[in-house]
Enzyme design. Structure first.
Site, PDB file in Angstrom:
ATOM      1  CB  ALA A  13      -0.939  -0.012   1.205  1.00 45.77           C
ATOM      2  CB  ALA A  14       3.272   2.673   2.411  1.00 45.73           C
ATOM      3  CB  CYS A  45      -8.272  -5.563   5.571  1.00 47.46           C
ATOM      4  SG  CYS A  45      -7.188  -4.422   6.398  1.00 47.46           S
ATOM      5  NE  ARG A  72      -1.623   3.002 -11.384  1.00 44.75           N
ATOM      6  CZ  ARG A  72      -2.230   2.945 -10.193  1.00 44.75           C
ATOM      7  NH1 ARG A  72      -1.556   3.250  -9.105  1.00 44.75           N
ATOM      8  NH2 ARG A  72      -3.497   2.596 -10.113  1.00 44.75           N
ATOM      9  CG  ASN A 329      -3.643   2.892   0.629  1.00 46.83           C
ATOM     10  OD1 ASN A 329      -3.501   2.681  -0.561  1.00 46.83           O
ATOM     11  ND2 ASN A 329      -3.904   1.925   1.491  1.00 46.83           N
ATOM     12  CE1 TYR A 451     -36.915  10.413  12.389  1.00 45.48           C
ATOM     13  CE2 TYR A 451     -37.725  12.638  12.011  1.00 45.48           C
ATOM     14  CZ  TYR A 451     -37.979  11.312  12.290  1.00 45.48           C
ATOM     15  OH  TYR A 451     -39.266  10.869  12.453  1.00 45.48           O
ATOM     16  CD1 TRP A 459     -34.390  12.957  20.353  1.00 44.88           C
ATOM     17  CD2 TRP A 459     -32.627  14.329  20.284  1.00 44.88           C
ATOM     18  NE1 TRP A 459     -34.804  14.217  20.742  1.00 44.88           N
ATOM     19  CE2 TRP A 459     -33.747  15.067  20.705  1.00 44.88           C
ATOM     20  CE3 TRP A 459     -31.396  14.985  20.160  1.00 44.88           C
ATOM     21  CZ2 TRP A 459     -33.684  16.434  21.019  1.00 44.88           C
ATOM     22  CZ3 TRP A 459     -31.322  16.333  20.457  1.00 44.88           C
ATOM     23  CH2 TRP A 459     -32.454  17.040  20.875  1.00 44.88           C
TER      24      TRP A 459
END
Lengths: 475, 475
Positions: A13-14, A45, A72, A329, A451, A459
Site C-alpha cells: 500500500a504505502a 484486510c 503507470r 495509503n 433523521y 435523536w
C-alpha cells in the site's frame, strides 16, 4: 537536484501509493520499487473473507497488477531484496538471483511493512499452525481446511502463490477444531471465517475482553455475538503452548489442554525496521521508524510510511504507531507528492478502526482507555448509552451502543466507540470528524445529524450519547 | 418571577420536548400544553411507511401517549384551541367545547407546526384526493387504498383517529392508478409506499429533477430507481388541475389528461403563524416566526419552535426555514431549558436531510445549489464522484455518488450530497459534522475515516470526493 531515482523499498500500500503519486507529479523522473517477494499491492484486510469463502478468488484481493504498475511508469522489480542502506553514499544494496548491486537514490522510501509476531509460539514446520500476515499463509490455511485432495486450486489461480505450500496443505486431513490465539481484529475476523467453514472454533484472549482497543461496551456485545454464533470464547486465558511436533495437536492453557487440529496465532504485528539497523535511524513508538509530518526520518532524504513507520495522534499530538490501511495509503501518497516537489503532510491519525463480528458492526476512534487518556494528561469522563438505529416503529431498528469519552476540564471529545448490527460501523466517521475538529461534547450535542425513519431516530445514537455525557460533565 | 405557568401551544415534537425538558429542569413550576386536536407527539415522517404497510399499526407512530405526558407532570389539554394571544396582558384565549377562557402565562411557546399547502388544488370534499400532513389523512389514504369493506380497522385502533373518515374511505372502490403531485420527500416516499400497495404510480415534478434540495446527482439516481421500480416519473411537468367533482377522476398537465383514482398533493408545507396575527410578531424566512439563538421571538416572553419557526443556518449564518424533525425536537428542548432558567441555545441547522427511495439512500447537507451559494456570497466549486461503498471484492459493494461543494477562495466545504444503496444515508453525518466545524476540503481529505472491507474501501467515498475537489480547487 540529483538525477538519481526515487527508490522505494516494498510494493504494498504505502510503497505503490508513493510511486504512483510520484509518477503523476513528476512524470520526467525515475522511480524504482524493489519488492523482495512476488506479491504486490494486496489487501491484507481481505484475507479472512477469502478464507471464509465470501471472496471466491485470492486474486480478487490484488488491487494493482505488476503490469498495471509498469503501465503507470513505475520500474517495479519483484524478487529484489534490499539488504542494506548507506545514507552517506545514498545507495541501497539490492540482492537478486544471488547477485548484489548498489543502487544510488536521490530519495528513499522505506515501506517494508510489518510482520506477524508469534509471541512464545513457533509455528514454523508445524502443519496446521499458522499466522496470518501474507497471501501465502491465507492460501495455505484455505487449502488446509479443505477436505484432502478436494481443494479447488482455481481459488488461487492467477497469483504468484507458493503452489508447493498450497499443495502440501491441500493433501492434509481436514481440521475439525480450531484454536485462535489472540482476540484482536484478526482473531475475531478469523473466528467468523472459520465458523463459516463449519469448524468448531475456540478463541483465546489473554485479557478480560476481546478487541481491547474498542473498549468494554463493544467487547461485551461482540463476545455475546461470538458465543451466539457458536464460537467458544476463553477470556482471561493466555495460551501457554502449542502442542504438536509435525502437526498441531492441542493448545495448552491454564493447566488444561484442548485438542485442536488448526491453530491460528494472531497476537500482533511488529514493524520491519531491520533494514536500517546500523544507519543511525531513530525508532519511536512501537519500535517503528520515527517520522515527521512529511514522513521524513532523521536521515537525509530517507522517508518511511505504512506499517513500519510512526504517525502523529490527532488528540494527543504524540507519536504513535497504528498500522492500518488508510494510514499506509495516505502516507505513501503524501510522500510521493513531497518527493516530487509538492510537499504534502502525511496527516495525523485519530485511531479510527472498524471491524465486523458476524452481525455486529464495531467502530472505535481516539482515546477510549482510561489509563491511556490519563497518561496523556486528560481527566477522562465516559458515558455509554443504548439507542435505536432507526425509528422504533421502522422494521430493522436495532440497539446501538455508543460510548463517548471526554476531558472533564475542556469538555473536548477524546474518543468514542460504537457497536450494533444496523449500519453502526460507518457512524464512527462522525466521531472521527468531530475529534479531528477538536469539538466539545456540547458542540456534538448540537450537531445537525440526519433523521429519517429508515436510517435514524430523531435523536441519532451519537446525539443521545452526547446529551448524557454532557449532563455528566455538568453535574 | 411570575408564578403563572409556562404555556405551550401545540403538542407535537417541539411543544412536548419543551414541556418535558421544562418539567425536569423546573419541577416546581407548572406547564400547560394546549392542543386543538386529539393527536399528540406523532411521527409525521413515518406516515408513508404506515401506508406502505411496513408499519402495522398507526399507533406505532405515536411516541408519547397523553397518559405518559401526564405522568411527566405535564398538564396536557387536548381539544383546546388557542385562538388569540395578548402580549400586553400575557394571556392566551383558549376555546374548548364552545367556551373561551383567558389563560395567563409567564412564558409562552408557540409550537403550532405547519400544514400542507395545496397550491392551486382543492382536495377538500373530493374523494381520492389527499394531502399528507396529519394522522387522519394517513389513515384515510390507507383505508381508501384497501378493497371496499375489506379494511382492517385494527390498523388504526388505539388512536384518536377520525373513525368516520376512515369508514367513509374504506367503503369506496379501491384505486388502481395514483398521481403524486410534487417530487419532494413526501412525493418520493409516497411513490414507494403506493407501489408497495401495487398501484400504478405517476409522479409529477414541476422542475427538471425530483428532490430539488438534493442536487442533480442524487436526483438522477433516484429517478432511475423510481423508473426501475415501476413508477412513471414526469419531470418538467406541472400538474395544472385535478379533475373530478366528488371523486378524483384525472390530473391535467401539459394539455393532456391522465385518468387516476387517487391523487396525493405534496407540494410543500407552510408555517402556522395565524395565531399571532395582530400581535406585532415579526415573521422571517419562509413566512415563519422569526426567532433568535434561544428561540425567542421579538415579543417579550414569547418563544417559537418547530415547523412554525425560523432557524439560523450553520454555513451562511443567515435566517432560514427548514422544517424537519430534529430541529423541532432540539428547539423545543432548548426552550424548555431556557424558560426553566438554564439558557440553552436552540442550535444552528446545517440543512441535513436523508430520504429513502426504494433501494437508494439519499443524503444532503448545507448549500448545494449554485445559485443559493452564490447569493450567500460564495464562489461555489463542485465535484461529483462515484466510488465503492466497500472493498471491491467484498459482496455488497455498491456504487456510491458523492457531491461536494466548496468555496473557491476559502476552500471551505459549503455542502454535500450522497446517494447509493449501501449505507449511503448515514454517511452524510460526516459531512454535516465537517460543515459544522468549518472544515476546508483539504482538511476533509485528511480525515482518518474508517476502513474495513465489509464497510468501506481504503479511501472512503467522501475522501475520494475531497481528493478530486481539492485537485479542482488547486488547479
Amino acid at each position: 537536484m540529483s538525477t538519481d531515482p526515487f527508490v522505494v523499498v516494498g510494493a504494498d500500500a504505502a510503497g505503490l501509493s508513493a510511486a504512483s503519486k510520484f509518477r503523476r507529479a513528476a512524470p520526467d523522473r525515475e522511480v524504482i520499487v524493489f519488492e523482495k517477494g512476488h506479491w504486490i499491492s494486496y489487501a491484507y484486510c481481505g484475507m479472512p473473507y477469502f478464507i471464509e469463502g465470501r471472496v471466491d478468488q485470492l486474486s480478487n484481493l490484488l488491487s494493482l497488477s505488476p503490469e498495471e504498475a509498469n503501465e503507470r511508469g513505475i520500474d517495479l522489480r519483484r524478487g529484489h531484496e534490499v539488504t542494506g542502506v548507506d545514507p552517506e553514499s545514498q545507495t541501497v544494496s539490492v540482492e537478486s538471483d544471488g547477485e548484489t548491486v548498489d543502487q544510488p537514490y536521490a530519495d528513499l522510501l522505506v515501506a517494508t511493512g510489518g510482520r506477524a509476531t508469534t509471541g512464545p509460539f513457533d509455528v514454523r514446520g508445524v502443519d496446521g499452525a499458522f499466522t496470518l500476515h501474507n497471501m501465502d499463509a491465507a492460501a495455505a490455511i484455505d487449502a488446509y481446511i479443505a477436505e484432502p485432495d478436494a481443494y479447488e486450486f482455481a481459488r488461487v489461480d492467477d497469483t504468484p502463490v507458493d503452489r508447493k505450500r498450497v499443495e502440501h496443505n491441500a493433501a492434509l486431513a481436514a481440521p475439525e477444531t480450531a484454536a485462535i490465539v489472540g482476540g484482536g481484529y484478526v482473531g475475531v475476523e478469523m473466528a467468523e471465517a472459520l465458523r463459516g467453514r463449519d469448524l468448531d472454533v475456540h478463541l483465546f484472549q489473554r485479557s478480560d475482553h476481546v478487541l481491547p482497543p474498542f473498549g468494554e461496551a463493544v467487547a461485551e456485545r461482540v463476545q455475546e455475538e461470538l458465543t451466539e454464533k457458536g464460537v467458544t470464547v476463553h477470556t482471561n486465558t493466555p495460551v501457554e503452548a502449542l502442542v504438536g511436533k509435525d502437526r498441531i495437536e492441542a493448545v495448552e492453557f491454564d493447566g488444561a489442554e484442548l485438542a485442536v487440529d488448526l491453530a491460528i496465532v494472531g497476537v500482533g504485528i511488529r514493524p520491519n525496521t531491520e533494514l536500517l539497523a546500523g544507519t543511525g535511524i531513530e525508532l519511536g513508538a512501537g519500535g517503528a521508524i520515527r517520522t515527521d509530518d512529511y514522513g521524513r526520518t532523521n536521515l537525509d532524504d530517507i522517508y518511511a510510511a505504512g506499517d513500519c513507520a510512526t504517525a502523529r495522534h490527532t488528540i494527543t499530538g504524540d507519536e504513535t504507531w497504528f498500522p492500518l490501511g488508510l494510514t499506509a495509503n495516505r502516507g505513501g501518497r503524501a510522500i510521493g507528492s513531497t518527493v516530487a516537489g509538492e510537499p504534502m503532510p502525511v496527516g495525523d491519525i485519530a485511531g479510527t478502526a472498524v471491524v465486523k463480528a458476524f452481525d455486529q458492526e464495531c467502530g472505535r476512534v481516539g482515546l477510549l482507555d482510561e489509563e491511556e487518556a490519563t497518561a496523556a494528561g486528560f481527566e477522562p469522563v465516559a458515558a455509554t448509552i443504548t439507542a435505536g438505529s432507526r425509528s422504533g416503529y421502522y422494521p430493522g431498528a436495532a440497539e446501538t451502543d455508543v460510548t463517548l469519552v471526554a476531558d472533564r476540564e475542556t469538555e473536548r471529545l477524546l474518543g468514542g466507540a460504537i457497536v450494533g448490527p444496523d449500519r453502526a460501523a460507518v457512524r464512527i466517521n462522525t466521531l472521527s470528524t468531530a475529534l479531528d475538529a477538536g469539538m466539545t461534547v456540547g458542540e456534538i450535542e448540537q450537531l445537525d445529524l440526519a433523521y429519517a425513519p429508515p436510517f435514524s431516530p430523531v435523536w441519532d445514537p451519537i446525539l443521545v450519547a452526547a446529551k448524557v455525557l454532557n449532563g455528566r460533565l455538568n453535574d
